[in-house]
Write an enzyme that holds these catalytic residues in place. Structure first.
Site, mmCIF file in Angstrom:
data_model
loop_
_atom_site.group_PDB
_atom_site.id
_atom_site.type_symbol
_atom_site.label_atom_id
_atom_site.label_comp_id
_atom_site.label_asym_id
_atom_site.label_seq_id
_atom_site.Cartn_x
_atom_site.Cartn_y
_atom_site.Cartn_z
ATOM 1 N N GLY A 114 0.798 -1.227 0.000
ATOM 2 C CA GLY A 114 0.000 0.000 0.000
ATOM 3 C C GLY A 114 0.826 1.269 0.000
ATOM 4 O O GLY A 114 0.359 2.316 0.413
ATOM 5 N N ALA A 115 2.073 1.189 -0.476
ATOM 6 C CA ALA A 115 2.982 2.327 -0.370
ATOM 7 C C ALA A 115 3.214 3.006 -1.715
ATOM 8 O O ALA A 115 4.109 3.824 -1.854
ATOM 9 C CB ALA A 115 4.307 1.864 0.226
ATOM 10 N N GLY A 118 3.261 -0.625 -6.064
ATOM 11 C CA GLY A 118 2.678 -1.681 -6.901
ATOM 12 C C GLY A 118 2.844 -3.081 -6.335
ATOM 13 O O GLY A 118 3.012 -4.040 -7.106
ATOM 14 N N SER A 119 2.785 -3.227 -5.011
ATOM 15 C CA SER A 119 2.978 -4.561 -4.413
ATOM 16 C C SER A 119 1.874 -5.526 -4.846
ATOM 17 O O SER A 119 2.155 -6.683 -5.177
ATOM 18 C CB SER A 119 3.021 -4.466 -2.888
ATOM 19 N N ALA A 121 0.056 -5.528 -7.561
ATOM 20 C CA ALA A 121 0.214 -5.912 -8.971
ATOM 21 C C ALA A 121 1.322 -6.950 -9.110
ATOM 22 O O ALA A 121 1.173 -7.940 -9.838
ATOM 23 C CB ALA A 121 0.533 -4.687 -9.826
ATOM 24 N N ALA A 122 2.444 -6.742 -8.403
ATOM 25 C CA ALA A 122 3.570 -7.673 -8.523
ATOM 26 C C ALA A 122 3.163 -9.064 -8.032
ATOM 27 O O ALA A 122 3.463 -10.085 -8.675
ATOM 28 C CB ALA A 122 4.772 -7.151 -7.738
ATOM 29 N N ASP A 164 0.058 -0.458 -13.274
ATOM 30 C CA ASP A 164 0.860 -1.303 -12.379
ATOM 31 C C ASP A 164 1.077 -2.699 -12.948
ATOM 32 O O ASP A 164 2.186 -3.239 -12.918
ATOM 33 C CB ASP A 164 0.147 -1.470 -11.031
HETATM 34 O O1 PMV Z 1 -0.733 3.266 -5.090
HETATM 35 P P1 PMV Z 1 -0.721 2.366 -6.265
HETATM 36 O O2 PMV Z 1 0.620 1.794 -6.578
HETATM 37 O O3 PMV Z 1 -1.801 1.293 -6.200
HETATM 38 O O4 PMV Z 1 -1.095 3.272 -7.540
HETATM 39 C C1 PMV Z 1 -2.375 3.839 -7.685
HETATM 40 C C2 PMV Z 1 -2.366 4.685 -8.926
HETATM 41 C C3 PMV Z 1 -3.697 5.293 -9.312
HETATM 42 O O5 PMV Z 1 -3.475 5.992 -10.541
HETATM 43 C C4 PMV Z 1 -4.165 6.287 -8.274
HETATM 44 C C5 PMV Z 1 -4.780 4.241 -9.529
HETATM 45 C C6 PMV Z 1 -4.487 3.329 -10.703
HETATM 46 O O6 PMV Z 1 -4.946 2.164 -10.667
HETATM 47 O O7 PMV Z 1 -3.865 3.763 -11.677
#
Ligand code: PMV
Length: 327
Positions: A114-115, A118-119, A121-122, A164
């Site tokens: 949650g930082a 893209g944890s 997605a990985a 991501d």
């Molecule tokens: O915080 P992350 O790595 O899940 O990125 C979110 C990025 C957004 O543009 C706010 C949402 C998305 O799915 O693109």
């Protein structure tokens, strides 16, 4: 047994605006999630997660919707982690022709949850690939990226872009605009990351931007301005002009702050990195809490971040050309 790994990412430009069809440029970094899948001869699924900022946990469930694991970590984190993995297993089963065999899954990740790195997605990309291969399929990367996007989109109630999941699957620098996804290359870009130890609530932050954009024409224009900035960023990257890339990252951070997704801790780390000589610094991902990315190869930026009151950890993270990898 099949093992696959996939990288996290930072956004050089374009998060949030990408949700409304503007282009974005994320790039893969050398922090990875690894998933090991082993078939079982019953129909149970057992998931063991280590290093997902959860102190490690094991859950056993049937792999169907509605099962609630009985574990001693906050429900919201377990539900998110299990949601992504459960979705990944379902897609992998489909790719492998519909088997319902059980599975033993072990996840190890270097990427804070949650930082903005893209944890999820990985983990999703690596899990679809490892499980599909364990069940005898060998899907190509475009298919994995698309399936992983579908998982993210359903866990995030339709508010996910392809950024991501595509970036994690392909590695390097990528450009996303709606469903048009391309790899731009793998330039040598050095980053330092600052992490405030917290996690942003992506759903809430996306909803906040949406309501600003609906309410104020100038917020709508701000989202479009991010899109214009991304086009210029793409040119600067193609020219190897890192000074311009840095300036545009700074501008992008300002626009994200205007859209309400920065915070005191993220701003503090951004300024610590700039003051120490970074070419540019911005929040990465959804914002709220989590990480900033600074463009620099100077060790003094990492040191400055380590001393910034809001920073819990600083990492050097280079761009990685390696996306999904079969280990
Ligand atoms: O915080 P992350 O790595 O899940 O990125 C979110 C990025 C957004 O543009 C706010 C949402 C998305 O799915 O693109």
């Amino acid at each position: 047994m099949a093992i696959s790994s996939a990288p996290g990412k930072v956004y050089l430009f374009g998060e949030h605006a990408v949700v409304y069809g503007e282009p974005a440029i994320p790039c893969a970094i050398d922090l990875r999630a690894r998933v090991q899948a082993t078939a079982r001869d019953d129909n149970r699924v057992r998931l063991t997660a280590r290093d997902l900022s959860l102190n490690g946990f094991t859950v056993e469930f049937r792999g169907g919707h509605g099962d609630r694991p009985d574990v001693d970590v906050p429900d919201v984190l377990v539900e998110a982690a299990v949601g992504y993995v459960d979705g990944a297993i379902e897609h992998a089963r489909e790719l492998a022709g519909g088997t319902d065999d059980g599975l033993e899954l072990t996840i190890e990740s270097d990427i804070p949850l949650g930082a903005g790195l893209g944890s999820s997605a990985a983990v999703t990309v690596a899990a679809i690939d490892a499980v599909a291969r364990e069940f005898g399929a060998s899907p190509d990367k475009e298919v994995i990226a698309d399936r992983a996007y579908q998982v993210e989109s359903s866990v995030q109630s339709g508010e996910a872009s392809r950024a991501d999941t595509y970036c994690s699957t392909m590695g390097g620098v990528v450009r996303i605009e709606g469903s048009d996804c391309r790899r731009l290359g793998e330039p040598d870009i050095p980053f330092v990351l600052g992490y405030d130890g917290g996690a942003g609530d992506t759903g809430q932050l996306v909803a906040g931007v949406r309501s600003l954009r609906d309410r104020y024409p100038f917020a709508h224009a701000t989202v479009e301005a991010v899109g214009e900035l991304v086009e210029r960023g793409e040119t600067a990257l193609a020219d190897g002009d890192l000074a311009e890339v840095g300036r545009l990252m700074n501008f992008n951070h300002g626009l994200l702050a205007a859209l309400g997704v920065s915070s005191r801790t993220l701003d503090d780390m951004v300024w610590a990195a700039r003051d120490a000589g970074a070419l540019g610094a911005k929040l990465t991902g959804a914002g709220g809490h989590g990480c900033i990315v600074a463009l620099t190869d100077s060790s003094s930026v990492k040191t400055a971040l380590e001393h910034a009151p809001s920073c819990e950890a600083a990492y050097e993270a280079d761009l990685t050309p390696t996306g999904l990898h079969r280990e």
